[in-house]
Write an enzyme that holds these catalytic residues in place. Structure first.
Site, PDB file in Angstrom:
ATOM      1  N   ARG A  62       0.826  -1.219   0.000  1.00 39.68           N
ATOM      2  CA  ARG A  62       0.000   0.000   0.000  1.00 39.68           C
ATOM      3  C   ARG A  62       0.858   1.266   0.000  1.00 39.68           C
ATOM      4  NH1 ARG A  62      -3.691   2.472   4.512  1.00 39.68           N
ATOM      5  NH2 ARG A  62      -5.283   3.543   3.288  1.00 39.68           N
ATOM      6  N   ASN A  94      -3.908   8.417   5.127  1.00 37.60           N
ATOM      7  CA  ASN A  94      -2.690   7.834   5.709  1.00 37.60           C
ATOM      8  C   ASN A  94      -2.664   7.831   7.233  1.00 37.60           C
ATOM      9  OD1 ASN A  94      -1.480   7.252   3.219  1.00 37.60           O
ATOM     10  ND2 ASN A  94      -0.601   9.313   3.062  1.00 37.60           N
ATOM     11  N   HIS A 194      -6.061  -5.705  -2.768  1.00 35.79           N
ATOM     12  CA  HIS A 194      -6.859  -5.965  -1.565  1.00 35.79           C
ATOM     13  C   HIS A 194      -7.069  -7.457  -1.314  1.00 35.79           C
ATOM     14  CE1 HIS A 194      -8.711  -1.623  -1.418  1.00 35.79           C
ATOM     15  NE2 HIS A 194      -7.425  -1.657  -1.135  1.00 35.79           N
TER      16      HIS A 194
HETATM   17  C1  HEM Z   1      -9.115   1.543  -5.994  1.00 36.90           C
HETATM   18  C2  HEM Z   1      -9.046   2.427  -5.033  1.00 36.90           C
HETATM   19  C3  HEM Z   1      -8.617   2.105  -3.651  1.00 36.90           C
HETATM   20  C4  HEM Z   1      -9.256   2.487  -2.507  1.00 36.90           C
HETATM   21  C5  HEM Z   1     -10.519   3.323  -2.416  1.00 36.90           C
HETATM   22  C6  HEM Z   1      -8.512   1.914  -1.404  1.00 36.90           C
HETATM   23  C7  HEM Z   1      -8.845   2.100  -0.076  1.00 36.90           C
HETATM   24  C8  HEM Z   1      -8.264   1.422   0.975  1.00 36.90           C
HETATM   25  C9  HEM Z   1      -8.687   1.522   2.349  1.00 36.90           C
HETATM   26  C10 HEM Z   1      -9.805   2.399   2.872  1.00 36.90           C
HETATM   27  C11 HEM Z   1      -7.903   0.684   3.068  1.00 36.90           C
HETATM   28  C12 HEM Z   1      -7.992   0.407   4.569  1.00 36.90           C
HETATM   29  C13 HEM Z   1      -7.201   1.425   5.339  1.00 36.90           C
HETATM   30  C14 HEM Z   1      -7.493   1.364   6.830  1.00 36.90           C
HETATM   31  O1  HEM Z   1      -8.602   1.027   7.214  1.00 36.90           O
HETATM   32  O2  HEM Z   1      -6.568   1.707   7.616  1.00 36.90           O
HETATM   33  C15 HEM Z   1      -6.973   0.066   2.162  1.00 36.90           C
HETATM   34  C16 HEM Z   1      -6.019  -0.862   2.511  1.00 36.90           C
HETATM   35  C17 HEM Z   1      -5.147  -1.433   1.634  1.00 36.90           C
HETATM   36  N1  HEM Z   1      -4.979  -1.092   0.308  1.00 36.90           N
HETATM   37 FE1  HEM Z   1      -6.225   0.028  -0.794  1.00 36.90          FE
HETATM   38  N2  HEM Z   1      -7.454   1.209  -1.887  1.00 36.90           N
HETATM   39  C18 HEM Z   1      -7.461   1.303  -3.248  1.00 36.90           C
HETATM   40  C19 HEM Z   1      -6.529   0.775  -4.124  1.00 36.90           C
HETATM   41  C20 HEM Z   1      -5.425   0.056  -3.724  1.00 36.90           C
HETATM   42  C21 HEM Z   1      -4.334  -0.317  -4.596  1.00 36.90           C
HETATM   43  C22 HEM Z   1      -4.210   0.077  -6.064  1.00 36.90           C
HETATM   44  C23 HEM Z   1      -3.466  -1.055  -3.855  1.00 36.90           C
HETATM   45  C24 HEM Z   1      -2.173  -1.698  -4.258  1.00 36.90           C
HETATM   46  C25 HEM Z   1      -1.934  -2.164  -5.457  1.00 36.90           C
HETATM   47  C26 HEM Z   1      -4.021  -1.133  -2.525  1.00 36.90           C
HETATM   48  C27 HEM Z   1      -3.476  -1.839  -1.486  1.00 36.90           C
HETATM   49  C28 HEM Z   1      -3.997  -1.882  -0.204  1.00 36.90           C
HETATM   50  C29 HEM Z   1      -3.514  -2.802   0.807  1.00 36.90           C
HETATM   51  C30 HEM Z   1      -2.484  -3.893   0.609  1.00 36.90           C
HETATM   52  C31 HEM Z   1      -4.227  -2.501   1.979  1.00 36.90           C
HETATM   53  C32 HEM Z   1      -4.070  -3.159   3.356  1.00 36.90           C
HETATM   54  C33 HEM Z   1      -2.983  -2.455   4.120  1.00 36.90           C
HETATM   55  C34 HEM Z   1      -2.715  -3.035   5.497  1.00 36.90           C
HETATM   56  O3  HEM Z   1      -3.319  -4.020   5.911  1.00 36.90           O
HETATM   57  O4  HEM Z   1      -1.855  -2.433   6.197  1.00 36.90           O
HETATM   58  N3  HEM Z   1      -5.196  -0.421  -2.475  1.00 36.90           N
HETATM   59  N4  HEM Z   1      -7.211   0.542   0.896  1.00 36.90           N
END
Ligand code: HEM
Ligand SMILES: *[C@@H]1O[C@H](CO)[C@@H](O)[C@H](O)[C@H]1NC(C)=O
Ligand SMILES: *[C@@H]1O[C@H](CO)[C@@H](O)[C@H](O)[C@H]1NC(C)=O
Length: 321
Positions: A62, A94, A194
């Site tokens: 992320r 963030n 995700h």
């Molecule tokens: C398409 C639009 C996207 C939205 C709206 C989005 C939104 C989010 C949100 C809200 C979270 C949870 C954060 C939290 O609750 O602290 C999250 C986690 C995450 N996102 Fe996305 N995301 C998007 C695209 C991506 C992309 C393109 C990637 C990587 C290629 C990605 C990788 C991740 C990962 C791996 C997590 C988990 C992080 C952890 O467990 O520490 N996301 N994302």
């Protein structure tokens, strides 16, 4: 008609020349001479960190995304607050959410030690750590292009506007990705990130209590640990295998068990994204191949190269002088 087709071909040719000249700035062998141990050193630290805590793989993936969507892949996300820096770490997407900064510090000191001097940029460290994380959790490798340099600036305002919100519908998601040169296929493939990691309850509670595009059994399961009021920081995995890089994320979307509104939007808001979700849910090789291609594209977003930017000594601060 023929003239029109010739014009189209010309336009496509010009565009592809421009696209190649941009991405040609980066290449996979960038550190081969200056630090042959760079890649193996990064991998060792990532593997150790992921073995200690599996979720770290998701967090590192992320970070690269959050770096690239704000001023390009220039490690701006890593800069701490200072008199000259308004840290992106304090932007809404963030704050109390982005993590893995200590592991990046660990990688940076290991790499600088292995190279004998600071030659590897923090931006490249993020790109390689993202790939190594995916591989450590079961995904397939891709050739990371290298040669990014580090910014001397950050922009918290832009982090707030450029990083997509989990409450967006498909048109908003498509616009956000298009603004970074990424298309519909990139959006679906990269959302497959995700397949690993976790979200806090505050980001999906409206979905599990108020939305109709959700499997009611799944909503009940999630409600058990995400109350209607309070508990906003409680975690849930995006899919049932939150520490495994696989196709389960897409399988869940087909069953209307997407965790975020933005996840489910890929399946319920548009015919062609729905088709892609269905394809990826049943074709692991296709998802892995497309994910790698789209990660390379994302990693090419306006890097600093040549004499622009710098190679930071400490990923959290710009070099002095
Ligand atoms: C398409 C639009 C996207 C939205 C709206 C989005 C939104 C989010 C949100 C809200 C979270 C949870 C954060 C939290 O609750 O602290 C999250 C986690 C995450 N996102 Fe996305 N995301 C998007 C695209 C991506 C992309 C393109 C990637 C990587 C290629 C990605 C990788 C991740 C990962 C791996 C997590 C988990 C992080 C952890 O467990 O520490 N996301 N994302
Ligand atoms: C940050 O980005 C905003 C919005 O694009 C822009 O108006 C502002 O000038 C930028 N600030 C800095 C310090 O670069
Ligand atoms: C459900 O929707 C209502 C009306 O928009 C809103 O007031 C409430 O906060 C929502 N519930 C949750 C848990 O988000």
């Amino acid at each position: 008609m023929a003239a029109f087709l010739r014009l189209c071909a010309l336009v496509i040719l010009v565009f592809s020349l421009v696209a190649t000249s941009i991405s040609a700035d980066l290449n996979a062998n960038y550190y081969k001479k200056t630090c042959p141990k760079a890649l193996s050193t990064i991998k060792t630290v990532v593997e150790k960190a992921v073995a200690k805590e599996k979720r770290m793989g998701a967090s590192l993936l992320r970070l690269h995304f959050h770096d690239c969507f704000v001023n390009g892949c220039d490690a701006s996300v890593l800069l701490d607050d200072s008199s000259s820096i308004d840290s992106e770490k304090n932007a809404f997407p963030n704050i109390n959410s982005a993590r893995g900064f200590n592991v990046v510090d660990e990688i940076k000191s290991a790499v600088d030690k292995a190279c004998g001097r600071p030659v590897v940029s923090c931006a490249d460290i993020l790109a390689v750590a993202a790939r190594d994380s995916v591989v450590a959790l079961g995904g397939k490798s891709w050739n990371v292009r290298l040669g990014r340099r580090d910014s001397r600036t950050a922009n918290r305002t832009r982090a707030n506007t450029n990083l997509p919100s989990p409450f967006l519908d498909l048109p908003g998601l498509l616009t956000s990705f298009k603004n970074h040169g990424l298309n519909e296929k990139d959006l679906v493939a990269l959302s497959g990130g995700h397949t690993i990691g976790f979200s806090q309850c505050g980001n999906f509670k409206n979905r599990i209590y108020n939305e109709s595009t959700i499997d009611p059994n799944f909503a009940r399961t999630r409600q058990a640990t995400c109350p209607r009021t309070g508990g906003d920081t409680r975690l849930a995995p995006f899919d049932a295998t939150g520490n495994k890089f696989d196709t389960d994320y897409f399988k869940e979307l087909v069953k209307r068990r997407g965790l975020l509104h933005s996840d489910q939007a890929l399946f319920v808001n548009g015919a062609s994204t729905k088709d892609l979700v269905k394809k990826y849910s049943g074709d692991r090789a296709l998802f892995f191949a497309d994910f790698g291609k789209s990660m390379i594209k994302m990693g090419n977003i306006t890097p600093l190269t040549g004499k622009n930017g710098e190679i930071r000594k400490n990923c959290r601060k710009v070099n002095s002088g």
